[in-house]
Design a protein around this motif. Structure first.
Motif, PDB file in Angstrom:
ATOM      1  N   LEU A  86       0.831  -1.204   0.000  1.00  0.00           N
ATOM      2  CA  LEU A  86       0.000   0.000   0.000  1.00  0.00           C
ATOM      3  C   LEU A  86       0.866   1.254   0.000  1.00  0.00           C
ATOM      4  N   ALA A  87       1.930   1.258   0.800  1.00  0.00           N
ATOM      5  CA  ALA A  87       2.831   2.412   0.855  1.00  0.00           C
ATOM      6  C   ALA A  87       3.541   2.611  -0.486  1.00  0.00           C
ATOM      7  N   GLU A  88       3.926   1.518  -1.134  1.00  0.00           N
ATOM      8  CA  GLU A  88       4.566   1.621  -2.460  1.00  0.00           C
ATOM      9  C   GLU A  88       3.608   2.213  -3.480  1.00  0.00           C
ATOM     10  N   GLU A  94      -0.275   5.891  -7.452  1.00  0.00           N
ATOM     11  CA  GLU A  94      -1.412   5.125  -7.954  1.00  0.00           C
ATOM     12  C   GLU A  94      -2.682   5.421  -7.163  1.00  0.00           C
ATOM     13  N   ILE A  95      -2.520   5.753  -5.894  1.00  0.00           N
ATOM     14  CA  ILE A  95      -3.669   6.098  -5.055  1.00  0.00           C
ATOM     15  C   ILE A  95      -3.387   7.440  -4.378  1.00  0.00           C
ATOM     16  N   GLU A 102      -7.643   5.482   4.136  1.00  0.00           N
ATOM     17  CA  GLU A 102      -8.792   4.593   4.300  1.00  0.00           C
ATOM     18  C   GLU A 102      -8.363   3.129   4.290  1.00  0.00           C
ATOM     19  N   ARG A 103      -7.530   2.773   3.337  1.00  0.00           N
ATOM     20  CA  ARG A 103      -7.079   1.379   3.245  1.00  0.00           C
ATOM     21  C   ARG A 103      -6.140   1.012   4.397  1.00  0.00           C
ATOM     22  N   ARG A 104      -5.362   1.973   4.864  1.00  0.00           N
ATOM     23  CA  ARG A 104      -4.474   1.707   5.991  1.00  0.00           C
ATOM     24  C   ARG A 104      -5.291   1.421   7.252  1.00  0.00           C
TER      25      ARG A 104
END
Length: 109
Positions: A86-88, A94-95, A102-104
């Motif tokens: 997610l961090a990458e 990309e996000i 939110e995803r974190r």
């Protein structure tokens, strides 16, 4: 006149070859090219055919496997966690920040 003569000669040559082919195929000598499948030929013919087919399939499978190993697409290193990925994605752009946060939170970090 020349084109018509050439066309007529072409048809005549084609007809001569067409009618001569069966006569050439019916040779009078009994063993023109050898006894073919006599003796052990009936056994080694199918074995060679199956062996060749297996060899072609093995080579094709090995080539597909070799080419598949080179791409690396869709694979992640086993030491990366979902949060690392997610961090990458956030670092690559990309996000956006809201989606990252939110995803974190969903991942429990």
């Amino acid at each position: 006149m020349t084109a018509k003569l050439t066309r007529t000669f072409g048809f005549a040559a084609l007809a001569a070859l067409t009618y001569a082919a069966p006569a050439l195929a019916q040779q009078t000598e009994r063993y023109y090219y050898g006894p073919h499948m006599w003796g052990w030929g009936w056994f080694f013919g199918p074995v060679a055919m199956i062996g060749t087919l297996v060899l072609v399939l093995v080579v094709a499978a090995m080539a597909a496997r070799w080419m598949g190993d080179r791409s690396g697409a869709g694979r992640t290193a086993p030491d990366k966690t979902a949060q690392d990925i997610l961090a990458e994605r956030f670092a690559r752009g990309e996000i956006d920040k809201d989606e990252f946060e939110e995803r974190r939170k969903l991942l429990g970090a």
